[in-house]
Design an enzyme around this catalytic site. Structure first.
Site, PDB file in Angstrom:
ATOM      1  N   LYS A  64       0.845  -1.186   0.000  1.00 11.98           N
ATOM      2  CA  LYS A  64       0.000   0.000   0.000  1.00 11.98           C
ATOM      3  C   LYS A  64       0.890   1.248   0.000  1.00 11.98           C
ATOM      4  CE  LYS A  64      -4.377   1.404   2.064  1.00 11.98           C
ATOM      5  NZ  LYS A  64      -5.369   1.146   3.142  1.00 11.98           N
ATOM      6  N   GLU A  95     -19.949  -2.545  10.408  1.00  9.83           N
ATOM      7  CA  GLU A  95     -20.768  -1.599  11.168  1.00  9.83           C
ATOM      8  C   GLU A  95     -21.917  -2.274  11.907  1.00  9.83           C
ATOM      9  OE1 GLU A  95     -18.825   0.530   7.757  1.00  9.83           O
ATOM     10  OE2 GLU A  95     -19.996  -1.321   7.967  1.00  9.83           O
ATOM     11  N   ARG A 116     -25.542   1.443   7.176  1.00 10.75           N
ATOM     12  CA  ARG A 116     -25.476  -0.007   7.013  1.00 10.75           C
ATOM     13  C   ARG A 116     -25.987  -0.741   8.250  1.00 10.75           C
ATOM     14  NH1 ARG A 116     -21.352  -1.202   3.054  1.00 10.75           N
ATOM     15  NH2 ARG A 116     -20.615  -2.982   4.238  1.00 10.75           N
TER      16      ARG A 116
END
Length: 608
Positions: free
Chosen positions: A278, A355, A383
Site C-alpha cells: 500500500k 458496522e 449499514r
C-alpha cells in the site's frame, strides 16, 4: 515517448510487452501522485494496485469482461486505462470524474461503489444473470483484506459450496489481514495447477480413469498435500480454486498468473491471493499507509475539529471512568480515536469494516453494564440501521453514537454524503438526536449522553466548529438563541447552518432571530411555542424528506397551529462530488438564496 500520454486504448495496451507494461505502471503511478497532490484523494490504496490493474487490462477484455472494485477507492489506474486519461485531472472536482466507480460515467464501471463488502454479492449476481441469459464473459472482483471480512462478503462467500465458472475473486492483501502463506512448495502447486498442460492432463486423466479407485486415491493424496501446505484451503470448501500468494506489484508475474487463472476460471471459480504494498512509490505513503490513505490538496493530512475534540473529551472521560468504551468499525483515525487508543488501548475496540457488528456488539456491552460509544461516519452508519432499531432502541439500551462526516462531504460525492442520518434516526423511538455547533457543546452533549439511561446520537460534520459568545450550556435537549431578531426566526442545525444563518442575519439588522436547534429529537416545544407567530425558516444539512424541517412542520400541523414555515435542506437526489461550498449552493443553502426567502417573508408580514 510517454505510453500513457498517447491515445492508449485497452486494445493497444494488450499489445505491449512486459517492459512496456512496467514503464506504463510507473507513468500511471506518477500521474496519480501529481493529480492527488492537486485535487486530493485516496493515495495509498491507489498506488498499491497499479501493476495489478495494468496486468488485468493486459489479460482481460474490458468492458466485455466485468471488473468490480470493493469500496472503489482504488480505481484510479482503472480510470486512466479506460479512456478517461485526458480528463483525469478533473477527478473529484465538480462536473469532473468521480473518485469512485460510477455507472453513469463509463461503461467500464459496471457498478457505482463507495462502501465496503459489496463485491462478492455483486459478482455472484452478475454471474447468475449472465448464465441465465447465456452471455459469455468473465467477472473479476477485487476486494481488499479489510473489506473482505465485511459481513456482506462473508454471506456471499458462504452462500453456497459451488460458485459459478468464469468468476475470479482477487484478494488485494496489503496489510496482512490474511496471513501470507510463505511455503514455496504450495506456491509451486498453485502455479502448476493453473497451467494449460495441467488442465489438459487432468481432463484426459478423468476420461481414462473416470471415478475409479485410482482417481479417488490420487485425489486424496493431492488434497492431503494441499491441507498440509495451504493454510487457506477453506476457500476450496466454498467453491473456489485458491491460488496464491502472488506479488501483485510484479507486473510480469501477475500477468503470467492471470493468464493461467483465466483458463482455470473456465472450469471453476478462482480465488487469487495477491500481496501488494500500500502506498507503493511514495515513501511517506509506504511508511504510513493509514495516515496517507486519503489526503487533501498538497498531500495535506487533516482531521476534523470535531474528531479531535471527541478524542480529547474521551481521554478525559476514560481517565475518570474505565467502563466507558469507544467502538469503531475501521475508522479509528478518521473519528479521532488515535490519541484515545494510545492512552487507553483496552478502551478502544476497532471491529474492522463491520458496522452492523459494531452496533450489536455495543448493545451487548451496554447490557453488561459498560458504557459504549460507537464512533462512525454517517454514511456507514446507514449499514447498521436495523441493528440500531432492533438491538439498541427496542431495548432502550444506553448506547451513544458519535456520528462523524454528517452533512455534505464534498469531493467524496454521492456514496459518502452524510445527509440521511437525521431522517433515518429521528423516527426511531427512544433515540435522542443531537447536533453540536461547538467543541463545548460536543463535550456537554457527551456528558449528557453518559448520564441518561437510553440511546443518544450526536452528529457533526468534518469541518471547523462554530463558536459563538454567551452560548447556553447544554444540560438537556433544548435550543438556544444566538442572535435576537423580531421579524423572522431561523432554526439552524449544526455549525455550517448556524454560520449561514448568522451571515443572513447580518444583512437584516435586528430583524432575524437565529436559533441553534441543537436538539433534533426531541424538538424544543417551548421555543416552538414562543416563535409560532413569526415566519420560520429551517436550515439543515440533511435531505428535506423526513428531516428536521419536516418535523417542525409536523409539530405545528399536529397542534393545528397555522405557522408559516419554509424549510431548506438537501434536495431529493444524490449529490455528486464537488466542494462543500458548491454542494451547499446547489441545494439553496447559501446566503443569497436564504436572504431572498427572508426578504420575501418580511414583505409578506408587512402587507398583512
Amino acid at each position: 515517448m510517454s505510453i500513457l500520454s498517447t491515445e492508449l486504448t485497452p486494445e493497444k495496451l494488450q499489445k505491449l510487452n512486459i517492459k512496456e507494461l512496467s514503464d506504463l505502471s510507473g507513468e500511471i503511478r506518477e500521474r496519480i501522485i501529481q493529480t492527488i497532490n492537486s485535487n486530493g484523494g485516496h493515495l495509498a490504496s491507489n498506488l498499491g494496485i497499479v501493476e495489478t490493474t495494468v496486468a488485468l487490462y493486459k489479460v482481460f477484455n474490458f468492458p466485455k469482461d466485468k471488473l468490480i472494485f470493493d469500496v472503489g477507492h482504488q480505481c484510479y489506474a482503472h480510470k486512466l486505462l479506460s479512456g478517461r486519461a485526458d480528463c483525469f485531472d478533473t477527478i473529484r472536482m465538480a462536473n469532473g470524474l468521480s473518485g469512485f466507480p460510477d455507472r453513469e460515467e463509463s461503461e467500464y464501471d459496471c457498478f457505482t461503489e463507495g462502501h465496503a463488502g459489496t463485491s462478492l454479492s455483486q459478482a455472484l449476481g452478475l454471474c447468475e444473470g449472465r448464465d441465465k441469459i447465456g452471455d459469455d464473459y468473465c467477472v473479476i472482483a477485487i476486494v481488499g483484506d479489510g473489506s473482505f471480512v465485511n459481513g456482506l462478503n462473508m454471506e456471499a462467500l458462504t452462500s453456497s459450496e459451488q460458485k459459478p465458472k468464469n468468476l475470479i475473486v482477487i484478494l488485494n492483501d496489503n496489510e496482512m489481514s490474511i496471513s501470507r502463506n510463505k511455503n514455496g512448495f504450495y506456491k509451486f502447486i498453485s502455479k502448476g495447477t493453473t497451467k494449460k498442460s495441467y488442465l489438459k492432463g487432468k481432463s484426459a486423466f478423468k476420461k481414462v480413469f473416470r471415478d475409479s479407485f485410482i482417481t479417488q486415491f490420487l485425489r486424496k493424496i493431492r488434497n492431503f498435500i494441499k491441507r498440509v501446505f495451504n493454510k487457506n484451503n477453506y476457500f476450496e470448501k466454498f467453491g473456489f480454486k485458491y491460488v496464491g500468494v502472488i506479488d501483485g506489484n510484479n507486473v510480469a508475474e501477475t500477468v503470467k498468473i492471470l493468464m493461467r487463472v483465466k483458463e482455470t476460471a473456465k472450469q471453476r471459480a478462482v480465488f487469487l491471493h495477491l500481496k501488494t504494498t500500500k502506498g507503493k512509490g511514495h515513501d511517506k505513503a509506504e511508511e504510513n499507509a493509514t495516515e496517507y490513505h486519503g489526503v487533501g490538496k498538497d498531500m495535506k493530512i487533516s482531521t476534523g475539529m470535531f474528531s479531535l475534540a471527541l478524542g480529547e473529551k474521551l481521554c478525559s472521560v476514560m481517565e475518570e471512568n474505565k467502563n466507558v468504551v469507544a467502538v469503531t468499525a475501521g475508522m479509528k483515525d478518521g473519528t479521532g480515536l488515535n490519541s484515545v487508543a494510545t492512552l487507553y488501548p483496552k478502551n478502544v475496540i476497532d471491529v474492522g469494516i463491520a458496522e452492523e457488528y459494531a452496533v450489536t456488539f455495543s448493545a451487548g456491552l451496554s447490557a453488561s453494564g459498560i458504557k459504549p460509544i460507537v464512533c462512525v461516519y454517517s454514511t456507514f452508519l446507514q449499514r447498521a440501521y436495523d441493528q440500531i432499531l432492533h438491538d439498541v432502541c427496542i431495548q432502550n439500551l444506553p448506547v451513544i453514537f458519535c456520528i462523524d462526516r454528517a452533512g455534505l462531504v464534498g469531493e467524496d460525492g454521492k456514496t459518502h454524503q452524510g445527509v440521511f442520518d437525521l431522517s433515518y434516526l429521528s423516527h426511531l423511538p427512544n433515540l435522542t438526536v443531537l447536533a453540536p455547533t461547538s467543541k463545548n457543546e460536543l463535550s456537554e452533549m457527551l456528558d449528557y449522553a453518559l448520564s441518561v439511561n437510553g440511546p443518544v446520537a450526536i452528529r457533526y460534520p468534518n469541518e471547523k466548529v462554530y463558536e459563538y459568545k454567551d452560548s447556553k450550556k447544554f444540560i438537556k435537549p433544548d435550543w438556544t438563541i444566538c442572535r435576537e431578531g423580531e421579524s423572522v426566526a431561523i432554526l439552524a442545525v449544526g455549525p455550517r447552518m448556524i454560520s449561514l444563518a448568522t451571515s443572513v442575519a447580518e444583512e437584516f439588522k435586528g430583524k432575524v432571530k437565529v436559533i441553534n436547534a441543537r436538539s433534533i429529537k426531541p424538538l424544543d416545544s417551548e421555543m416552538l411555542e414562543q416563535i409560532k407567530d413569526m415566519p420560520i425558516i429551517t436550515l439543515e444539512e440533511n435531505v428535506k424528506t423526513g428531516g428536521f424541517g419536516a418535523m417542525v412542520i409536523g409539530y405545528y400541523a399536529d397542534r393545528k397551529i397555522q405557522a408559516k414555515v419554509k424549510s431548506f435542506g438537501v434536495q431529493d437526489k444524490f449529490i455528486k462530488h464537488g466542494s462543500v461550498k458548491e454542494q451547499l449552493e446547489e441545494n439553496g443553502l447559501d446566503v443569497k438564496t436564504v436572504s431572498m426567502a427572508v426578504e420575501e417573508m418580511i414583505k409578506e408580514g408587512k402587507s398583512v
